[in-house]
Design a protein around this motif. Structure first.
Motif, PDB file in Angstrom:
ATOM      1  N   ALA A 131     -90.895 -24.739 -25.230  1.00  0.00           N
ATOM      2  CA  ALA A 131     -90.590 -25.188 -26.590  1.00  0.00           C
ATOM      3  C   ALA A 131     -90.630 -24.062 -27.601  1.00  0.00           C
ATOM      4  O   ALA A 131     -89.925 -24.086 -28.608  1.00  0.00           O
ATOM      5  CB  ALA A 131     -91.566 -26.288 -27.002  1.00  0.00           C
ATOM      6  N   ARG A 158     -86.023 -25.878 -23.273  1.00  0.00           N
ATOM      7  CA  ARG A 158     -84.709 -25.717 -23.907  1.00  0.00           C
ATOM      8  C   ARG A 158     -83.929 -24.630 -23.188  1.00  0.00           C
ATOM      9  O   ARG A 158     -84.485 -23.704 -22.605  1.00  0.00           O
ATOM     10  CB  ARG A 158     -84.828 -25.381 -25.390  1.00  0.00           C
ATOM     11  CG  ARG A 158     -85.706 -24.195 -25.714  1.00  0.00           C
ATOM     12  CD  ARG A 158     -85.837 -24.018 -27.216  1.00  0.00           C
ATOM     13  NE  ARG A 158     -85.128 -22.832 -27.662  1.00  0.00           N
ATOM     14  CZ  ARG A 158     -85.662 -21.933 -28.499  1.00  0.00           C
ATOM     15  NH1 ARG A 158     -86.883 -22.106 -28.969  1.00  0.00           N
ATOM     16  NH2 ARG A 158     -84.984 -20.889 -28.875  1.00  0.00           N
ATOM     17  N   LEU A 191     -90.656 -31.652 -27.941  1.00  0.00           N
ATOM     18  CA  LEU A 191     -89.808 -30.695 -27.245  1.00  0.00           C
ATOM     19  C   LEU A 191     -90.615 -29.973 -26.168  1.00  0.00           C
ATOM     20  O   LEU A 191     -91.717 -29.481 -26.425  1.00  0.00           O
ATOM     21  CB  LEU A 191     -89.243 -29.681 -28.246  1.00  0.00           C
ATOM     22  CG  LEU A 191     -88.302 -28.608 -27.696  1.00  0.00           C
ATOM     23  CD1 LEU A 191     -87.041 -29.240 -27.130  1.00  0.00           C
ATOM     24  CD2 LEU A 191     -87.945 -27.616 -28.808  1.00  0.00           C
ATOM     25  N   ALA A 217     -88.545 -33.047 -32.586  1.00  0.00           N
ATOM     26  CA  ALA A 217     -87.891 -31.906 -31.950  1.00  0.00           C
ATOM     27  C   ALA A 217     -88.485 -30.615 -32.466  1.00  0.00           C
ATOM     28  O   ALA A 217     -87.813 -29.734 -32.963  1.00  0.00           O
ATOM     29  CB  ALA A 217     -86.391 -31.932 -32.217  1.00  0.00           C
ATOM     30  N   THR A 250     -81.673 -29.598 -24.066  1.00  0.00           N
ATOM     31  CA  THR A 250     -82.884 -29.822 -24.842  1.00  0.00           C
ATOM     32  C   THR A 250     -83.652 -30.926 -24.144  1.00  0.00           C
ATOM     33  O   THR A 250     -83.092 -31.987 -23.868  1.00  0.00           O
ATOM     34  CB  THR A 250     -82.551 -30.237 -26.285  1.00  0.00           C
ATOM     35  OG1 THR A 250     -81.690 -29.257 -26.876  1.00  0.00           O
ATOM     36  CG2 THR A 250     -83.815 -30.331 -27.116  1.00  0.00           C
TER      37      THR A 250
END
Length: 213
Positions: free
Chosen positions: A77, A60, A57, A8, A49
């Protein structure tokens, strides 16, 4: 809760979103499979997310302020605004606009919620470009059941360009409604598809969604 994805981090920045139409500049021939987590990674609250198939990632959405319930920003990200979704004020029904970056003028797309009370109706929302010219003839429809995480986006030729699916863990355990898959075909931009997920959440999601909290 089962771990959604191991990586993440915001190490890589995805490409700037292209216009969601065939031949939009994407070279990959395979569909993009994303895992959408209905949770803000930073603030442990409302938001989204989104991870790619390698666990990185990608997108978001963080609900920084309760005073911005009619405005939602989709970021990459690294936190760079990609698209902004704004609710159209003083209109009958639910009407929304999608803008580039954080702009508040010259919207790219208009989105209208469809009435789902009709018998056998599968329609959820209709998307039409705001610009004039060739692109103005394009239209996109979201159909199915978002509340069951089983719906898709079609173009005007009835080609399925994106699909929302339920997701299971490696052990076959359902991850519920807060974690699901977004499968995007090469002809559609992933950021645009994610913007549609956000809009469907506002129109048909639970009271815990960004605008309904």
């Amino acid at each position: 809760m089962t771990k959604v994805h191991p990586h993440a981090t915001a190490a890589e920045e995805p490409p700037r979103p292209e216009s969601p139409r065939a031949g939009g500049g994407r070279a990959a021939a395979e569909a993009t499979v994303l895992t959408v987590w209905r949770k803000s990674l930073l603030f442990n609250g409302n938001g989204f997310t989104v991870f790619d198939s390698k666990g990185h990632l990608v997108f978001r959405v963080d609900n920084y302020s309760s005073g911005s319930r009619d405005c939602i920003v989709l970021m990459d990200a690294a936190g760079k605004p990609l698209l902004t979704i704004r609710r159209k004020k003083l209109s009958l029904g639910e009407h929304w606009r999608i803008y580039d970056g954080e702009e508040a003028i010259n919207p790219r797309f208009a989105v209208k919620k469809k009435h789902t009370g009709l018998l056998h109706s599968k329609g959820l929302a209709r998307v039409t470009p705001c610009a004039s010219g060739t692109e103005s003839r394009l239209a996109y429809d979201a159909e199915g059941s978002y509340s069951r995480r089983c719906c898709a986006i079609y173009d005007s030729r009835r080609r399925q360009l994106a699909e929302i699916q339920k997701k299971e863990s490696a052990q076959g355990i359902s991850l519920g409604l807060d974690v699901f898959r977004l499968v995007v075909e090469p002809e559609l931009d992933a950021a645009f598809a994610m913007a549609m997920v956000i809009l469907l959440e506002q129109m048909f999601g639970s009271r815990g969604s960004l605008l309904r909290g």
